[in-house]
Design a protein around this motif. Structure first.
Motif, PDB file in Angstrom:
ATOM      1  N   CYS A 179      21.054   5.863 -73.709  1.00  0.00           N
ATOM      2  CA  CYS A 179      21.465   4.676 -72.928  1.00  0.00           C
ATOM      3  C   CYS A 179      22.906   4.465 -72.683  1.00  0.00           C
ATOM      4  CB  CYS A 179      20.835   3.468 -73.465  1.00  0.00           C
ATOM      5  SG  CYS A 179      19.054   3.515 -73.558  1.00  0.00           S
ATOM      6  N   GLY A 180      23.737   4.814 -73.838  1.00  0.00           N
ATOM      7  CA  GLY A 180      25.182   4.802 -73.758  1.00  0.00           C
ATOM      8  C   GLY A 180      25.489   5.975 -73.157  1.00  0.00           C
ATOM      9  N   ILE A 181      25.465   7.320 -73.013  1.00  0.00           N
ATOM     10  CA  ILE A 181      26.047   8.123 -72.245  1.00  0.00           C
ATOM     11  C   ILE A 181      25.459   7.936 -70.881  1.00  0.00           C
ATOM     12  CG2 ILE A 181      25.597  10.776 -71.823  1.00  0.00           C
ATOM     13  CD1 ILE A 181      25.359  10.988 -74.783  1.00  0.00           C
ATOM     14  N   LEU A 182      24.168   7.654 -70.378  1.00  0.00           N
ATOM     15  CA  LEU A 182      23.859   7.669 -69.042  1.00  0.00           C
ATOM     16  C   LEU A 182      24.484   6.342 -68.567  1.00  0.00           C
ATOM     17  CD1 LEU A 182      20.176   8.474 -69.520  1.00  0.00           C
ATOM     18  CD2 LEU A 182      21.858   9.742 -68.450  1.00  0.00           C
ATOM     19  N   GLY A 183      24.636   5.154 -69.080  1.00  0.00           N
ATOM     20  CA  GLY A 183      25.118   3.964 -68.691  1.00  0.00           C
ATOM     21  C   GLY A 183      26.582   4.115 -68.521  1.00  0.00           C
ATOM     22  N   THR A 184      27.229   4.707 -69.136  1.00  0.00           N
ATOM     23  CA  THR A 184      28.892   4.763 -69.285  1.00  0.00           C
ATOM     24  C   THR A 184      29.241   5.694 -67.952  1.00  0.00           C
ATOM     25  OG1 THR A 184      29.012   4.364 -71.435  1.00  0.00           O
ATOM     26  CG2 THR A 184      30.858   5.215 -70.389  1.00  0.00           C
ATOM     27  N   LEU A 185      28.449   6.791 -67.907  1.00  0.00           N
ATOM     28  CA  LEU A 185      28.786   7.701 -66.850  1.00  0.00           C
ATOM     29  C   LEU A 185      28.285   7.050 -65.618  1.00  0.00           C
ATOM     30  CD1 LEU A 185      27.704  11.213 -68.398  1.00  0.00           C
ATOM     31  CD2 LEU A 185      29.800  10.376 -68.147  1.00  0.00           C
ATOM     32  N   ALA A 186      27.036   6.342 -65.504  1.00  0.00           N
ATOM     33  CA  ALA A 186      27.006   5.835 -64.421  1.00  0.00           C
ATOM     34  C   ALA A 186      27.829   4.645 -63.660  1.00  0.00           C
ATOM     35  CB  ALA A 186      25.646   5.197 -64.262  1.00  0.00           C
ATOM     36  N   GLY A 187      28.428   3.815 -64.791  1.00  0.00           N
ATOM     37  CA  GLY A 187      29.223   2.938 -64.391  1.00  0.00           C
ATOM     38  C   GLY A 187      30.590   3.510 -63.679  1.00  0.00           C
ATOM     39  N   GLY A 188      30.836   4.575 -64.252  1.00  0.00           N
ATOM     40  CA  GLY A 188      32.135   5.230 -63.571  1.00  0.00           C
ATOM     41  C   GLY A 188      32.051   5.832 -62.320  1.00  0.00           C
ATOM     42  N   TYR A 189      30.692   6.517 -62.103  1.00  0.00           N
ATOM     43  CA  TYR A 189      30.466   7.023 -60.919  1.00  0.00           C
ATOM     44  C   TYR A 189      30.183   6.022 -59.896  1.00  0.00           C
ATOM     45  CZ  TYR A 189      27.533   9.809 -57.742  1.00  0.00           C
ATOM     46  OH  TYR A 189      27.097  10.293 -56.609  1.00  0.00           O
ATOM     47  N   VAL A 190      29.600   5.049 -60.252  1.00  0.00           N
ATOM     48  CA  VAL A 190      29.282   4.012 -59.118  1.00  0.00           C
ATOM     49  C   VAL A 190      30.641   3.241 -58.658  1.00  0.00           C
ATOM     50  CG1 VAL A 190      28.229   1.619 -58.943  1.00  0.00           C
ATOM     51  CG2 VAL A 190      26.874   3.521 -60.011  1.00  0.00           C
ATOM     52  N   LEU A 191      31.423   2.964 -59.587  1.00  0.00           N
ATOM     53  CA  LEU A 191      32.805   2.567 -59.245  1.00  0.00           C
ATOM     54  C   LEU A 191      33.499   3.377 -58.387  1.00  0.00           C
ATOM     55  CD1 LEU A 191      34.792   0.243 -59.393  1.00  0.00           C
ATOM     56  CD2 LEU A 191      35.712   1.010 -61.337  1.00  0.00           C
ATOM     57  N   ASP A 192      33.613   4.751 -58.693  1.00  0.00           N
ATOM     58  CA  ASP A 192      34.298   5.764 -57.735  1.00  0.00           C
ATOM     59  C   ASP A 192      33.669   5.750 -56.463  1.00  0.00           C
ATOM     60  OD1 ASP A 192      36.321   6.556 -59.349  1.00  0.00           O
ATOM     61  OD2 ASP A 192      35.217   8.049 -60.458  1.00  0.00           O
ATOM     62  N   LYS A 193      32.313   5.585 -56.281  1.00  0.00           N
ATOM     63  CA  LYS A 193      31.443   5.605 -55.129  1.00  0.00           C
ATOM     64  C   LYS A 193      31.903   4.394 -54.115  1.00  0.00           C
ATOM     65  CE  LYS A 193      29.707   9.654 -54.937  1.00  0.00           C
ATOM     66  NZ  LYS A 193      30.037  10.772 -53.880  1.00  0.00           N
ATOM     67  N   MET A 194      32.046   3.302 -55.210  1.00  0.00           N
ATOM     68  CA  MET A 194      32.361   1.937 -54.383  1.00  0.00           C
ATOM     69  C   MET A 194      33.721   2.018 -53.714  1.00  0.00           C
ATOM     70  SD  MET A 194      30.623  -0.658 -57.051  1.00  0.00           S
ATOM     71  CE  MET A 194      31.413  -2.020 -56.286  1.00  0.00           C
ATOM     72  N   THR A 195      34.539   2.937 -54.218  1.00  0.00           N
ATOM     73  CA  THR A 195      36.157   2.998 -53.881  1.00  0.00           C
ATOM     74  C   THR A 195      36.601   2.108 -55.181  1.00  0.00           C
ATOM     75  OG1 THR A 195      35.660   3.009 -51.539  1.00  0.00           O
ATOM     76  CG2 THR A 195      38.261   2.444 -52.581  1.00  0.00           C
ATOM     77  N   ALA A 196      37.084   2.706 -56.085  1.00  0.00           N
ATOM     78  CA  ALA A 196      37.891   2.110 -57.428  1.00  0.00           C
ATOM     79  C   ALA A 196      38.942   1.417 -57.106  1.00  0.00           C
ATOM     80  CB  ALA A 196      38.288   3.221 -58.358  1.00  0.00           C
ATOM     81  N   THR A 197      38.500  -0.248 -56.847  1.00  0.00           N
ATOM     82  CA  THR A 197      39.610  -1.008 -56.798  1.00  0.00           C
ATOM     83  C   THR A 197      39.276  -2.202 -57.845  1.00  0.00           C
ATOM     84  OG1 THR A 197      38.251  -2.633 -55.262  1.00  0.00           O
ATOM     85  CG2 THR A 197      39.902  -0.606 -54.315  1.00  0.00           C
ATOM     86  N   ILE A 198      40.265  -3.025 -58.104  1.00  0.00           N
ATOM     87  CA  ILE A 198      40.112  -4.047 -59.190  1.00  0.00           C
ATOM     88  C   ILE A 198      39.148  -5.010 -58.848  1.00  0.00           C
ATOM     89  CG2 ILE A 198      41.355  -6.037 -60.493  1.00  0.00           C
ATOM     90  CD1 ILE A 198      44.036  -4.363 -60.365  1.00  0.00           C
ATOM     91  N   PRO A 199      38.943  -5.446 -57.822  1.00  0.00           N
ATOM     92  CA  PRO A 199      38.025  -6.464 -57.325  1.00  0.00           C
ATOM     93  C   PRO A 199      36.581  -5.877 -57.407  1.00  0.00           C
ATOM     94  CG  PRO A 199      39.619  -6.657 -55.670  1.00  0.00           C
ATOM     95  CD  PRO A 199      39.887  -5.651 -56.499  1.00  0.00           C
ATOM     96  N   ASN A 200      36.504  -4.507 -57.010  1.00  0.00           N
ATOM     97  CA  ASN A 200      35.108  -3.937 -56.965  1.00  0.00           C
ATOM     98  C   ASN A 200      34.839  -3.608 -58.621  1.00  0.00           C
ATOM     99  OD1 ASN A 200      34.662  -3.889 -54.491  1.00  0.00           O
ATOM    100  ND2 ASN A 200      35.351  -1.451 -54.221  1.00  0.00           N
TER     101      ASN A 200
END
Length: 547
Positions: A368-389
């Motif tokens: 869960c740690g590996i999948l969750g941490t990678l997913a969090g970074g991937y999702v933020l990059d797809k959202m466009t990495a900004t501080i509010p996002n």
């Protein structure tokens, strides 16, 4: 001028490529957190001796059994390394401004290696506690400096993903530590777990000294500072000669130090090309350097100056509302995660009677740690990495994760608990990339080491340092692991609420405020900063463009 131009040119690229740098830092981070998981595992930590009502007593196992520790002392032991980390992190971050950060990491890892070996040689509570503190000192340099290095070299569209890969090693390392500690403690003595960690870290400690040092963005290279010092000395000597000639004192050859005393008094601004007293600004340094004996006043001045800079940096961080809110949420989050990592196996063993609590919690956390941490970074990059996002992702993921973890501890069925807790951990670990992205991008590049250091200090001194002993005291009071786990998990809701505030704060991404080729102040001079690492393709393009 050709000599000075060559002296100020950027250093040649290091052997490291960005991907190699990321890989090496990930392995080091993994070993750091394997140590955290190992000391919390039932195999290494063990249990205290017990006595039945009939008077029959059984001896304890592991550290707790060998040193006869109660739950409070056991909790203190888990947090002891934080003391060294908290004290040393700001020191290493401040030293990064005048000592190459890569060499500082080498020093820190060397201390870590010897301290880990010392844990295996400990003979009582205080000896192992002191060694754990030194482990924290060793880790301090790496924790505050590794993330800025990675942030410098990650592709622009994948910055959060690279940070997520690095911070993925936290849950993965803790989980592997559970398994590693359980296996070593089960088949041999718990002391060998620490010896094994020291052996694994030793090559990386050596690497920090033998490899060509790297340079952080926002800091002038050491080579450039040395070259500028040489340029300044030549300039001052030339100016002194001209001024002495104008003052008709050239008739006798005199030393530079003697000439400067007269020069600074008669013509303090004569050689200043900017008209702002540059010659005068260098007076104290050159007069001090010309003396034969050591100058106590100079060292006192440097120490006070360093302290003044450090306090100014802290003031800047405290005035940055985005940084403060991010760290406050991170403190509440880490309060829970720190106690989970230490007391989780014991809670699982007592609530659900897990016969292999180390392996179950370790396996669950690593997946869960590996999948969750990678997913969090991937999702933020797809959202466009900004501080509010990033704040949006933090608040939503933490809120949902808290709900699933809280519900999990309400079930009496082991399988229902594992299912809900796995989803909760998956969501909770998705925060690692976004929270550190905010920390790195809400301040200027030159402030990143101190920002990471103070973030680390804060989340530990107010988070997992007090949480482990406090949970131990609470459990001793209520004597109910399920109730203890529910109360602890509820703190995650507080973390989610704090991060919600960050969504509505005005924020500016300051990563590009000091561009990679911008001039950076170093004393009274300016020096060019260059990219930390350069790819071979970039070198070829640059060389082909030269006439």
């Amino acid at each position: 001028m050709a000599i000075f131009s060559n002296a100020l040119s950027s250093p040649q690229p290091s052997w490291f490529t960005p991907k190699r740098l990321l890989g090496i830092f990930c392995v080091i981070n993994l070993i750091n957190y394997v140590d955290r998981g190992a000391i919390a595992s039932n195999g290494v930590n063990g249990s205290s001796g017990t006595c039945s009502q009939s008077g029959a007593c059984t001896s304890g196992t592991g550290i707790q059994g060998d040193f006869n520790l109660n739950n409070f002392e056991d909790g203190v032991l888990s947090s002891a390394f934080m003391v060294g980390l908290l004290v040393a992190s700001p020191i290493f971050a401040s030293l990064a401004k005048r000592v190459n950060p890569f060499r500082l990491i080498g020093v820190g890892l060397s201390v870590w290696t010897f301290a880990a070996a010392g844990c295996g040689l400990s003979f009582d509570f205080w000896s192992i506690t002191i060694c754990r503190m030194l482990v924290g000192v060793g880790e301090a340099s790496f924790i505050s400096l590794a993330a800025p290095f990675i942030d410098d070299n990650a592709p622009v569209a994948q910055k959060t993903a690279w940070l997520a890969i690095f911070y993925m090693c936290i849950p993965a390392g803790v989980a592997l530590g559970y398994v590693y500690g359980g296996l070593v403690g089960g088949y041999s003595n718990w002391r060998f777990a620490f010896f094994g960690e020291a052996i694994l870290m030793f090559p990386f400690a050596v690497l920090g000294f033998v490899m060509k040092p790297l340079q952080l963005k926002g800091f002038s290279p050491v080579e450039s500072r040395k070259a500028l010092t040489a340029v300044s000395e030549v300039k001052v000597e030339h100016c002194a000669y001209e001024i002495c000639e104008q003052a008709s004192i050239k008739s006798e050859p005199v030393g530079l130090s003697n000439s400067l005393s007269l020069v600074f008094n008669i013509f303090p601004q004569s050689c200043d090309s900017t008209g702002k007293g540059g010659m005068l600004s260098m007076k104290a340094d050159f007069v001090d350097q010309s003396s034969n004996g050591p100058s106590k006043s100079k060292f006192g001045y440097i120490n006070l100056d360093e302290l003044s800079r450090f306090l100014k940096d802290i003031k800047v961080l405290l005035l940055e509302k985005v940084y403060v809110v991010n760290v406050l949420g991170y403190i509440a989050y880490n309060f829970v995660i720190g106690a989970y990592s230490y007391w989780g196996p014991k809670a699982g063993y007592n609530i659900y009677h897990m016969t292999d609590a180390d392996l179950i919690f370790g396996g669950l956390t690593i997946v869960c740690g590996i999948l969750g941490t990678l997913a969090g970074g991937y999702v933020l990059d797809k959202m466009t990495a900004t501080i509010p996002n990033a704040f949006k992702l933090l608040s939503v993921a933490t809120l949902l994760g808290a709900a699933f973890c809280f519900t999990a501890f309400c079930f009496k069925s082991l399988y229902a608990f594992l299912g809900f807790f796995a989803i909760g951990e998956l969501l909770v670990f998705a925060t690692q990339g976004p929270v550190n992205y905010i920390c790195l991008h809400c301040v200027k590049p030159s402030m990143r080491p101190i920002a990471m250091a103070m973030s680390t200090v804060s989340i530990h001194i107010f988070g997992d340092v007090p949480s482990s002993p406090l949970v131990g005291v609470f459990q001793d009071y209520v004597n109910n692991w399920r109730e203890t786990a529910l109360v602890l998990t509820s703190v995650l809701f507080l973390a989610a609420g704090i991060w919600v505030i960050g969504i509505f704060l005005p924020s500016v991404d300051r990563f590009d405020e000091e561009s990679e080729h911008q001039l950076t102040n170093t004393g009274s001079h300016t020096t060019p900063t260059t990219p930390l690492l350069e790819e071979k393709t970039a070198e070829k393009t640059e060389s082909s463009s030269e006439p």
